[in-house]
Design a protein around this motif. Structure first.
Motif, PDB file in Angstrom:
ATOM      1  N   ASP A 240      43.255  46.495  37.820  1.00 12.92           N
ATOM      2  CA  ASP A 240      42.220  46.946  36.884  1.00 12.92           C
ATOM      3  C   ASP A 240      42.025  46.003  35.710  1.00 12.92           C
ATOM      4  OD1 ASP A 240      44.694  47.496  35.774  1.00 12.92           O
ATOM      5  OD2 ASP A 240      44.035  49.335  34.789  1.00 12.92           O
ATOM      6  N   LYS A 241      42.615  44.826  35.764  1.00 12.35           N
ATOM      7  CA  LYS A 241      42.558  43.905  34.629  1.00 12.35           C
ATOM      8  C   LYS A 241      41.918  42.582  35.037  1.00 12.35           C
ATOM      9  CE  LYS A 241      46.686  46.118  32.827  1.00 12.35           C
ATOM     10  NZ  LYS A 241      46.681  47.133  33.899  1.00 12.35           N
ATOM     11  N   GLY A 242      40.888  42.210  34.308  1.00 12.63           N
ATOM     12  CA  GLY A 242      40.253  40.934  34.560  1.00 12.63           C
ATOM     13  C   GLY A 242      41.062  39.795  33.972  1.00 12.63           C
ATOM     14  N   PRO A 243      40.735  38.552  34.310  1.00  7.83           N
ATOM     15  CA  PRO A 243      41.459  37.399  33.781  1.00  7.83           C
ATOM     16  C   PRO A 243      41.519  37.428  32.259  1.00  7.83           C
ATOM     17  CG  PRO A 243      39.975  36.721  35.532  1.00  7.83           C
ATOM     18  CD  PRO A 243      39.644  38.163  35.236  1.00  7.83           C
ATOM     19  N   GLY A 244      42.692  37.138  31.730  1.00  7.73           N
ATOM     20  CA  GLY A 244      42.875  37.157  30.291  1.00  7.73           C
ATOM     21  C   GLY A 244      44.289  37.552  29.916  1.00  7.73           C
ATOM     22  N   PRO A 245      44.543  37.743  28.627  1.00 12.06           N
ATOM     23  CA  PRO A 245      45.913  37.987  28.157  1.00 12.06           C
ATOM     24  C   PRO A 245      46.537  39.273  28.686  1.00 12.06           C
ATOM     25  CG  PRO A 245      44.310  38.202  26.370  1.00 12.06           C
ATOM     26  CD  PRO A 245      43.592  37.580  27.516  1.00 12.06           C
ATOM     27  N   GLU A 246      45.746  40.362  28.805  1.00 13.66           N
ATOM     28  CA  GLU A 246      46.345  41.600  29.307  1.00 13.66           C
ATOM     29  C   GLU A 246      46.782  41.448  30.764  1.00 13.66           C
ATOM     30  OE1 GLU A 246      45.666  46.415  29.147  1.00 13.66           O
ATOM     31  OE2 GLU A 246      43.937  45.144  29.578  1.00 13.66           O
ATOM     32  N   LEU A 247      45.997  40.738  31.554  1.00 19.72           N
ATOM     33  CA  LEU A 247      46.392  40.496  32.936  1.00 19.72           C
ATOM     34  C   LEU A 247      47.675  39.679  32.991  1.00 19.72           C
ATOM     35  CD1 LEU A 247      46.016  40.609  35.975  1.00 19.72           C
ATOM     36  CD2 LEU A 247      44.454  38.653  35.802  1.00 19.72           C
ATOM     37  N   ARG A 248      47.802  38.678  32.130  1.00 20.72           N
ATOM     38  CA  ARG A 248      49.031  37.881  32.133  1.00 20.72           C
ATOM     39  C   ARG A 248      50.237  38.728  31.746  1.00 20.72           C
ATOM     40  NH1 ARG A 248      45.191  34.079  30.376  1.00 20.72           N
ATOM     41  NH2 ARG A 248      45.521  34.495  28.168  1.00 20.72           N
ATOM     42  N   LEU A 249      50.050  39.653  30.803  1.00 18.51           N
ATOM     43  CA  LEU A 249      51.139  40.562  30.446  1.00 18.51           C
ATOM     44  C   LEU A 249      51.454  41.496  31.612  1.00 18.51           C
ATOM     45  CD1 LEU A 249      53.125  41.666  28.355  1.00 18.51           C
ATOM     46  CD2 LEU A 249      51.281  43.105  27.453  1.00 18.51           C
TER      47      LEU A 249
ATOM     48  N   GLU B  33      25.827  50.302  46.437  1.00 17.27           N
ATOM     49  CA  GLU B  33      25.602  48.879  46.638  1.00 17.27           C
ATOM     50  C   GLU B  33      25.875  48.093  45.354  1.00 17.27           C
ATOM     51  OE1 GLU B  33      25.195  47.290  49.376  1.00 17.27           O
ATOM     52  OE2 GLU B  33      25.202  49.169  50.533  1.00 17.27           O
ATOM     53  N   ALA B  34      25.471  48.674  44.221  1.00 16.81           N
ATOM     54  CA  ALA B  34      25.745  48.015  42.945  1.00 16.81           C
ATOM     55  C   ALA B  34      27.248  47.922  42.706  1.00 16.81           C
ATOM     56  CB  ALA B  34      25.066  48.775  41.810  1.00 16.81           C
ATOM     57  N   GLY B  35      27.968  49.013  43.034  1.00 13.93           N
ATOM     58  CA  GLY B  35      29.411  49.005  42.886  1.00 13.93           C
ATOM     59  C   GLY B  35      30.077  47.974  43.773  1.00 13.93           C
ATOM     60  N   ALA B  36      29.569  47.821  44.995  1.00 14.27           N
ATOM     61  CA  ALA B  36      30.125  46.836  45.921  1.00 14.27           C
ATOM     62  C   ALA B  36      29.945  45.422  45.389  1.00 14.27           C
ATOM     63  CB  ALA B  36      29.459  46.976  47.289  1.00 14.27           C
ATOM     64  N   HIS B  37      28.769  45.152  44.835  1.00 12.09           N
ATOM     65  CA  HIS B  37      28.502  43.823  44.281  1.00 12.09           C
ATOM     66  C   HIS B  37      29.423  43.540  43.096  1.00 12.09           C
ATOM     67  CE1 HIS B  37      26.225  40.255  43.220  1.00 12.09           C
ATOM     68  NE2 HIS B  37      26.120  40.707  41.978  1.00 12.09           N
ATOM     69  N   GLY B  38      29.562  44.528  42.195  1.00 10.66           N
ATOM     70  CA  GLY B  38      30.425  44.349  41.036  1.00 10.66           C
ATOM     71  C   GLY B  38      31.883  44.180  41.427  1.00 10.66           C
ATOM     72  N   LEU B  39      32.342  44.944  42.419  1.00 11.75           N
ATOM     73  CA  LEU B  39      33.725  44.843  42.876  1.00 11.75           C
ATOM     74  C   LEU B  39      33.999  43.469  43.475  1.00 11.75           C
ATOM     75  CD1 LEU B  39      36.492  46.027  43.486  1.00 11.75           C
ATOM     76  CD2 LEU B  39      35.525  47.096  45.538  1.00 11.75           C
ATOM     77  N   ALA B  40      33.075  42.967  44.265  1.00  8.96           N
ATOM     78  CA  ALA B  40      33.255  41.646  44.874  1.00  8.96           C
ATOM     79  C   ALA B  40      33.366  40.555  43.807  1.00  8.96           C
ATOM     80  CB  ALA B  40      32.102  41.349  45.824  1.00  8.96           C
ATOM     81  N   GLU B  41      32.518  40.630  42.800  1.00  4.05           N
ATOM     82  CA  GLU B  41      32.562  39.632  41.732  1.00  4.05           C
ATOM     83  C   GLU B  41      33.863  39.735  40.934  1.00  4.05           C
ATOM     84  OE1 GLU B  41      29.068  40.108  39.330  1.00  4.05           O
ATOM     85  OE2 GLU B  41      27.905  38.700  40.563  1.00  4.05           O
ATOM     86  N   PHE B  42      34.270  40.968  40.635  1.00  2.00           N
ATOM     87  CA  PHE B  42      35.485  41.181  39.852  1.00  2.00           C
ATOM     88  C   PHE B  42      36.709  40.671  40.613  1.00  2.00           C
ATOM     89  CE2 PHE B  42      38.923  43.995  38.208  1.00  2.00           C
ATOM     90  CZ  PHE B  42      38.862  43.629  36.879  1.00  2.00           C
ATOM     91  N   ALA B  43      36.784  40.996  41.900  1.00  2.00           N
ATOM     92  CA  ALA B  43      37.920  40.555  42.711  1.00  2.00           C
ATOM     93  C   ALA B  43      37.983  39.032  42.797  1.00  2.00           C
ATOM     94  CB  ALA B  43      37.834  41.169  44.106  1.00  2.00           C
ATOM     95  N   ALA B  44      36.839  38.381  42.851  1.00  2.21           N
ATOM     96  CA  ALA B  44      36.813  36.921  42.925  1.00  2.21           C
ATOM     97  C   ALA B  44      37.404  36.302  41.657  1.00  2.21           C
ATOM     98  CB  ALA B  44      35.387  36.433  43.135  1.00  2.21           C
ATOM     99  N   THR B  45      37.082  36.867  40.499  1.00  2.50           N
ATOM    100  CA  THR B  45      37.644  36.338  39.252  1.00  2.50           C
ATOM    101  C   THR B  45      39.149  36.572  39.201  1.00  2.50           C
ATOM    102  OG1 THR B  45      37.282  38.393  37.976  1.00  2.50           O
ATOM    103  CG2 THR B  45      35.475  36.798  38.040  1.00  2.50           C
ATOM    104  N   GLN B  46      39.605  37.689  39.740  1.00  4.35           N
ATOM    105  CA  GLN B  46      41.042  37.957  39.741  1.00  4.35           C
ATOM    106  C   GLN B  46      41.794  36.991  40.653  1.00  4.35           C
ATOM    107  OE1 GLN B  46      40.447  42.196  40.724  1.00  4.35           O
ATOM    108  NE2 GLN B  46      41.837  42.625  39.032  1.00  4.35           N
ATOM    109  N   ARG B  47      41.222  36.707  41.817  1.00  6.84           N
ATOM    110  CA  ARG B  47      41.885  35.755  42.728  1.00  6.84           C
ATOM    111  C   ARG B  47      42.075  34.406  42.037  1.00  6.84           C
ATOM    112  NH1 ARG B  47      37.725  37.757  46.327  1.00  6.84           N
ATOM    113  NH2 ARG B  47      38.568  39.525  47.520  1.00  6.84           N
ATOM    114  N   ALA B  48      41.102  34.016  41.239  1.00 10.47           N
ATOM    115  CA  ALA B  48      41.218  32.759  40.505  1.00 10.47           C
ATOM    116  C   ALA B  48      42.351  32.800  39.482  1.00 10.47           C
ATOM    117  CB  ALA B  48      39.896  32.434  39.803  1.00 10.47           C
ATOM    118  N   ALA B  49      42.792  34.026  39.115  1.00 12.28           N
ATOM    119  CA  ALA B  49      43.890  34.198  38.164  1.00 12.28           C
ATOM    120  C   ALA B  49      45.183  34.584  38.877  1.00 12.28           C
ATOM    121  CB  ALA B  49      43.528  35.260  37.130  1.00 12.28           C
ATOM    122  N   ASP B  50      45.283  34.274  40.169  1.00 12.65           N
ATOM    123  CA  ASP B  50      46.502  34.476  40.966  1.00 12.65           C
ATOM    124  C   ASP B  50      46.822  35.935  41.234  1.00 12.65           C
ATOM    125  OD1 ASP B  50      46.971  31.703  41.138  1.00 12.65           O
ATOM    126  OD2 ASP B  50      47.964  31.719  39.183  1.00 12.65           O
ATOM    127  N   VAL B  51      45.801  36.781  41.334  1.00 11.17           N
ATOM    128  CA  VAL B  51      45.980  38.168  41.763  1.00 11.17           C
ATOM    129  C   VAL B  51      45.624  38.255  43.251  1.00 11.17           C
ATOM    130  CG1 VAL B  51      45.153  40.547  41.509  1.00 11.17           C
ATOM    131  CG2 VAL B  51      45.478  39.108  39.484  1.00 11.17           C
TER     132      VAL B  51
END
Length: 429
Positions: A53-62, A105-123
């Protein structure tokens, strides 16, 4: 720092984690709590240990630090003593993983984008096909548009996990004093906090950690260093024990938006997971209503309705209880960890909102390194006390609303007292 005296103000899971780390580092630690250990916010949580539930940033690192530490900490506690091993068993560590499901459909698009940013942060975030989702969660709704599996998500039993951390802190030499409300701070002429005043007297130390959760703002004000930590309420439904129905922590794609919202009005999303005893926990809600502790049927109804969209099979399942609690909210949605630059001797470890259970062990480690002056495993700067969101007082309009609410309550009490007096007069006549 052997011989350094530290007092941790608050014996919930954040306070217990901080006390454990400081005690293991050789400090003389005392925990003070106005109630009982883990009896407030900690005992009213769900036990989430999440990265999903955390996007890239300090809280995710914690969160990533904490997720790595949790099994290490529990293993160390279990190895140290039989009492610790029993507490670890009660903590019910379960690396079950999480699944986020979109139903639009909007939720699916948002989830896909969010997950992609997380993968870039090693999630780890694995997209699930319809068949894979059905295999993982047989009872999930057919009306889904996307799903992502987060194998790193985990769960603990909150009170049991807090007890494990506290037991290890006490085994390392910490002392626990309950029923000790902090009334004020004792500050030297040089501007250093050297003691806190309780009904039992003054407790002196070299450093103090404000780990009072939703009450951190009020406690900071009493000590002369207010912080903008306010309560945000959440409510949870608990079903009767069921046959295996939910196998992961499952929530809808709206959850992340609800967590990150700063709205005072009700925010709800579906969060569904089973416990080891077979009950299903159903959340979640977020409301900024001060310390109003009443359960609201309309809130519970909204939470249940969202859950049924994910698991229609829960319709008709009995709910045996509901509970709510207050989470420490900060406007910029980041915890507050570090020394207070306004008052020497005061430190803070608060503001985790609904993520405190999961972030507790990482917070304890971060605070310990800062206190000892050692390099930290993650950048501590984003959590500093002297950032605008922490030092800015609540908006004047909110203060006025609170004053107006208190005025209305006084008027209602006076009206009720007048009606009671009239009734008594009529009875006397």
């Amino acid at each position: 720092m052997n011989g350094t005296r530290a007092v941790v103000l608050g014996a919930g899971i954040i306070g217990a984690a901080c006390a454990r780390e400081l005690a293991l580092a050789g400090l003389e630690v005392t925990l003070l709590d106005r109630g009982g250990a883990g009896a407030a916010t900690t005992s009213h949580g769900e036990g989430n240990v999440l990265v999903s539930d955390k996007g890239p940033g300090p809280e995710l690192r914690l969160a990533q630090l904490s997720r790595r530490l949790w099994p290490e900490v529990l293993a160390a506690i279990a190895e140290r003593s039989p009492a610790g091993a029993r507490c670890v068993e009660a903590a019910e560590w379960d690396p079950k993983g999480g699944i986020v499901v979109a139903t639009t459909e909007a939720g699916a698009h948002g989830l896909a984008e969010f997950a992609a940013t997380q993968r870039a942060a090693d999630v780890r975030a694995d997209t699930l096909t319809t068949d894979a989702l059905r295999a993982a969660e047989p009872c999930i709704t057919h009306a889904h548009t996307a799903a992502v599996h987060y194998p790193e998500d985990a769960q603990v039993q909150p009170a049991g996990a807090a007890a494990a951390l506290l037991t290890d802190a006490l085994a390392a030499g910490a002392r626990l004093r309950t029923g000790e409300e902090v009334l004020a701070g004792v500050v030297t002429r040089g501007g250093r906090l050297t003691g806190v005043r309780t009904p039992g007297g003054v407790v002196e130390a070299d450093l103090f950690v404000n780990a009072a959760g939703p009450w951190s703002g009020a406690l900071g004000a009493r000590l002369g260093a207010p912080v903008a930590v306010e309560p945000r309420r959440g409510d949870v439904l608990v079903t009767t024990p069921l046959p295996p129905t939910v196998f992961h922590k499952v929530y809808d794609a709206d959850y992340v938006g609800a967590v990150g919202s700063s709205e005072e009005e009700l925010q709800t999303s579906a969060v569904v997971e089973s416990t080891r005893a077979g009950s299903v926990l159903i959340g979640s809600s977020r409301r900024r209503v001060g310390f109003d502790d009443l359960l609201r049927p309309e809130v519970l109804s909204a939470v249940a309705a969202k859950a049924l969209r994910l698991f229609p099979s829960l319709a008709g399942v009995p709910v045996m209880r509901a509970y709510g609690g207050f989470r420490p909210y900060v406007p910029d949605h980041l915890p507050v960890v570090g020394a207070d630059p306004r008052l020497a001797g005061l430190w803070h470890a608060s503001g985790h909102e609904g993520a405190g259970i999961g972030l507790s062990v990482g917070t304890g480690r971060l605070l310990r390194d800062l206190v000892l002056g050692e390099p930290t495993e993650i950048d501590a700067h984003p959590f500093r006390v002297d950032r605008p969101a922490v030092l800015t007082p609540p908006p004047e309009s909110r203060q006025q609303n609170r004053k107006q609410g208190r005025k209305q309550n006084r008027e209602q009490r006076r009206k009720l007292e007048m009606e009671q007096d009239q009734d008594q007069d009529q009875e006397g006549a």
